[in-house]
Design an enzyme around this catalytic site. Structure first.
Site, short mmCIF file in Angstrom:
data_model
loop_
_atom_site.label_atom_id
_atom_site.label_comp_id
_atom_site.label_asym_id
_atom_site.label_seq_id
_atom_site.Cartn_x
_atom_site.Cartn_y
_atom_site.Cartn_z
N CYS A 100 0.83 -1.21 0.00
CA CYS A 100 0.00 0.00 0.00
C CYS A 100 0.87 1.26 0.00
O CYS A 100 1.70 1.44 -0.88
CB CYS A 100 -0.99 -0.04 1.16
SG CYS A 100 -2.33 1.17 0.96
N HIS A 210 -3.71 -4.19 -1.09
CA HIS A 210 -3.67 -4.77 0.25
C HIS A 210 -3.79 -6.29 0.13
O HIS A 210 -4.90 -6.81 -0.01
CB HIS A 210 -4.84 -4.25 1.10
CG HIS A 210 -4.71 -2.85 1.56
ND1 HIS A 210 -4.06 -2.50 2.72
CD2 HIS A 210 -5.14 -1.69 1.00
CE1 HIS A 210 -4.11 -1.18 2.88
NE2 HIS A 210 -4.75 -0.67 1.85
N GLU A 212 -3.63 -8.48 2.49
CA GLU A 212 -4.40 -9.02 3.62
C GLU A 212 -5.90 -8.85 3.45
O GLU A 212 -6.69 -9.47 4.16
CB GLU A 212 -3.94 -8.37 4.94
CG GLU A 212 -4.35 -6.93 5.13
CD GLU A 212 -3.47 -5.94 4.36
OE1 GLU A 212 -3.73 -4.74 4.46
OE2 GLU A 212 -2.54 -6.38 3.65
#
Length: 232
Positions: A100, A210, A212
């Site tokens: 990010c 991202h 995750e």
């Protein structure tokens, strides 16, 4: 089974070295979800450590640099916490992943907040999509670029292993990176224009999205990172 063979097994098990991955805590990252995602794909011989201690970062086998929010704050907090030397050392020596705003922090400069000097690992700039950002048909696109989008692989790389070309990842950002060396672009995305979302140089890999928050493909990228030896 003989005593000797049992001893050999015990000794070989004891000799297994636990690998460590340091998630850098400088107060500007989604640390909990990043660490949980890494722990989910890690094996029993991998330890995930969230840390702001330069000594722990220096000793880690792998390093992950997260980032959310304004780039000026991110860079400022890295310097204030005394982490920049350890970040630079990690990028020179071991498998290193930035995510990010982390990718933007590795550029030379960002035009956010009137202009911010960054870490200059990748030469180039982070640019704003623009207030009048439009799609190819002329319709206005929202900024920030937020949600799912396809990522095109532009090079073969170990971190793309078992991830389909044009797999979808989750994004939240208003700025995008423009590297001077196009050969370092590892992935691109289309949002009104084709732009870089992944950079690779030797043992450093950086992504705009991202992982995750990107379900199975994001977890696969983290798994690939935990098994990466830092070679392209």
């Amino acid at each position: 089974m003989s005593d000797k063979s049992m001893s050999d097994i015990v000794n070989s098990t004891a000799d297994v070295k636990k690998s460590t991955v340091a998630v850098i805590d400088y107060g500007m990252g989604n640390l909990h979800s990043v660490a949980k995602a890494l722990e989910f794909v890690a094996d029993e011989n991998t330890s995930v450590i969230v840390t702001s201690d330069p000594a722990v970062i220096d000793a880690a086998d792998r390093v992950l640099l997260p980032g959310v929010g304004a780039i000026r704050d991110c860079i400022g907090e890295m310097h204030n916490a005394g982490l920049v030397p350890s970040i630079r050392k990690a990028m020179a020596e071991k498998p290193f992943l930035a995510i990010c705003v982390g990718i933007q922090s590795l550029m030379s400069h960002s035009e956010e907040n009137g202009g911010v000097d960054c870490l200059n690992h990748f030469q180039g700039n982070a640019l704003f999509f623009g207030e009048k950002h439009t799609d190819h048909d002329g319709s206005k696109l929202k900024v920030p670029h937020m949600g799912w989008n396809q990522v095109k692989h532009t090079i073969n790389h170990p971190l793309w292993a078992d991830i389909d070309d044009n797999a979808r990842f989750y994004f939240v950002h208003s700025f995008y990176v423009v590297p001077e060396n196009k050969a370092e672009v590892a992935g691109t995305c289309d949002y009104g224009l084709e732009f870089c979302v992944a950079l690779a140089r030797k043992n450093v890999f950086a992504v705009q999205f991202h992982p995750e928050k990107s379900h199975k493909d994001g977890l696969q990228l983290y798994k690939n990172f935990l098994h990466w030896d830092g070679k392209p």
